[in-house]
Design a protein around this motif. Sequence first.
Motif, PDB file in Angstrom:
ATOM      1  N   PRO A   1       0.833  -1.209   0.000  1.00  0.00           N
ATOM      2  CA  PRO A   1       0.000   0.000   0.000  1.00  0.00           C
ATOM      3  C   PRO A   1       0.866   1.258   0.000  1.00  0.00           C
ATOM      4  O   PRO A   1       2.002   1.249   0.474  1.00  0.00           O
ATOM      5  N   LYS A   2       0.307   2.346  -0.539  1.00  0.00           N
ATOM      6  CA  LYS A   2       1.058   3.598  -0.517  1.00  0.00           C
ATOM      7  C   LYS A   2       0.111   4.783  -0.430  1.00  0.00           C
ATOM      8  O   LYS A   2      -1.096   4.667  -0.670  1.00  0.00           O
TER       9      LYS A   2
ATOM     10  N   ASN B   1       0.374  -1.097  -4.546  1.00  0.00           N
ATOM     11  CA  ASN B   1       1.388  -0.210  -5.106  1.00  0.00           C
ATOM     12  C   ASN B   1       1.504  -0.429  -6.603  1.00  0.00           C
ATOM     13  O   ASN B   1       1.693  -1.547  -7.072  1.00  0.00           O
TER      14      ASN B   1
ATOM     15  N   ALA C   1      -5.324   3.745 -10.984  1.00  0.00           N
ATOM     16  CA  ALA C   1      -6.309   4.465 -10.181  1.00  0.00           C
ATOM     17  C   ALA C   1      -7.697   3.940 -10.486  1.00  0.00           C
ATOM     18  O   ALA C   1      -8.072   3.768 -11.642  1.00  0.00           O
TER      19      ALA C   1
ATOM     20  N   ARG D   1      -4.122  10.468  -1.163  1.00  0.00           N
ATOM     21  CA  ARG D   1      -4.857   9.333  -1.737  1.00  0.00           C
ATOM     22  C   ARG D   1      -4.226   8.024  -1.292  1.00  0.00           C
ATOM     23  O   ARG D   1      -3.009   7.844  -1.366  1.00  0.00           O
ATOM     24  N   TYR D   2      -5.074   7.123  -0.821  1.00  0.00           N
ATOM     25  CA  TYR D   2      -4.608   5.811  -0.377  1.00  0.00           C
ATOM     26  C   TYR D   2      -4.763   4.805  -1.515  1.00  0.00           C
ATOM     27  O   TYR D   2      -5.854   4.642  -2.069  1.00  0.00           O
ATOM     28  N   LEU D   3      -3.669   4.147  -1.877  1.00  0.00           N
ATOM     29  CA  LEU D   3      -3.682   3.119  -2.917  1.00  0.00           C
ATOM     30  C   LEU D   3      -3.328   1.789  -2.259  1.00  0.00           C
ATOM     31  O   LEU D   3      -2.233   1.629  -1.729  1.00  0.00           O
TER      32      LEU D   3
ATOM     33  N   HIS E   1      -9.281   1.099  -1.047  1.00  0.00           N
ATOM     34  CA  HIS E   1      -8.510   1.562  -2.197  1.00  0.00           C
ATOM     35  C   HIS E   1      -9.118   2.837  -2.788  1.00  0.00           C
ATOM     36  O   HIS E   1     -10.323   2.926  -2.991  1.00  0.00           O
ATOM     37  N   ASN E   2      -8.285   3.833  -3.020  1.00  0.00           N
ATOM     38  CA  ASN E   2      -8.654   5.114  -3.627  1.00  0.00           C
ATOM     39  C   ASN E   2      -9.333   6.084  -2.662  1.00  0.00           C
ATOM     40  O   ASN E   2      -9.803   7.144  -3.088  1.00  0.00           O
TER      41      ASN E   2
ATOM     42  N   SER F   1       5.386   4.729   0.583  1.00  0.00           N
ATOM     43  CA  SER F   1       4.970   3.331   0.702  1.00  0.00           C
ATOM     44  C   SER F   1       4.781   2.985   2.176  1.00  0.00           C
ATOM     45  O   SER F   1       5.571   3.403   3.030  1.00  0.00           O
TER      46      SER F   1
ATOM     47  N   GLU G   1       5.190  10.495  -2.692  1.00  0.00           N
ATOM     48  CA  GLU G   1       4.539   9.198  -2.556  1.00  0.00           C
ATOM     49  C   GLU G   1       5.247   8.444  -1.440  1.00  0.00           C
ATOM     50  O   GLU G   1       6.479   8.435  -1.375  1.00  0.00           O
TER      51      GLU G   1
END
Length: 219
Positions: free
Chosen positions: A2-3, A96, A100, A91-93, A79-80, A17, A15
């Motif tokens: 996740p990042k 990795n 989007a 923004r949480y992804l 996510h997102n 991680s 960004e």
Amino acid sequence: MPKLVVAIDGVVLKEVSLAKERTTLGRRPYNDIVIDNLAVSGEHAVLHMIGNDVYLEDLNSTNGTYVNARAIRRQALEHNDVIEVGKYKIRYLAVNGGPAGAEPPRPAAAGLVPATAPVPLSVGVTAPMPLGGLGAQAVIRVLSGSGAGREVSLQKVVTTIGKPGVAVAAITRRLHGYVVAPVDGGTTLNGEALGTEAVALQDGDVLELGGTRMQFVHG
């Protein structure tokens, strides 16, 4: 892995991680994610992670922490999701390098790691969880101690049980059932000590935290 993507006014600044179980965010230089802005508290928020599941907790910040424009105290991130801290949008992804808007695979089980402050009984994430596949509502029934007979409904994504400073565990609601993980102190499940991994709960399972016995009832 996740990042987080940190931006202000649409301009991406960095960004980050999420490689640790606990990642702090704030204005002070000792934070893992430093945002040098007066709208951000010295110790503003913390992200807890087990596996690919991430929980965001506000640390009683002056201006609050928001997820998708909603003020939160503790929230499981999806996510997102967009975290707002002051004028910054983060923004949480969950995966990795994933595109989007893409929906990442959901981890099978997760719990909470210790928070920086005691967590009272039944306080957890306020976001609702779909009922798909769960059927009847599950509860925790207190079997011993001064609260014997009391039932705690497991309606939230994460419900914490136990006594802060003695023993606390987190029960996480999933699409196909519930899992339990220790947060602080010793917790036993059917007489066996819980390890660091989350364990699936079955109807009738008995948990013991700090001398108090509780039963998981689902059905």
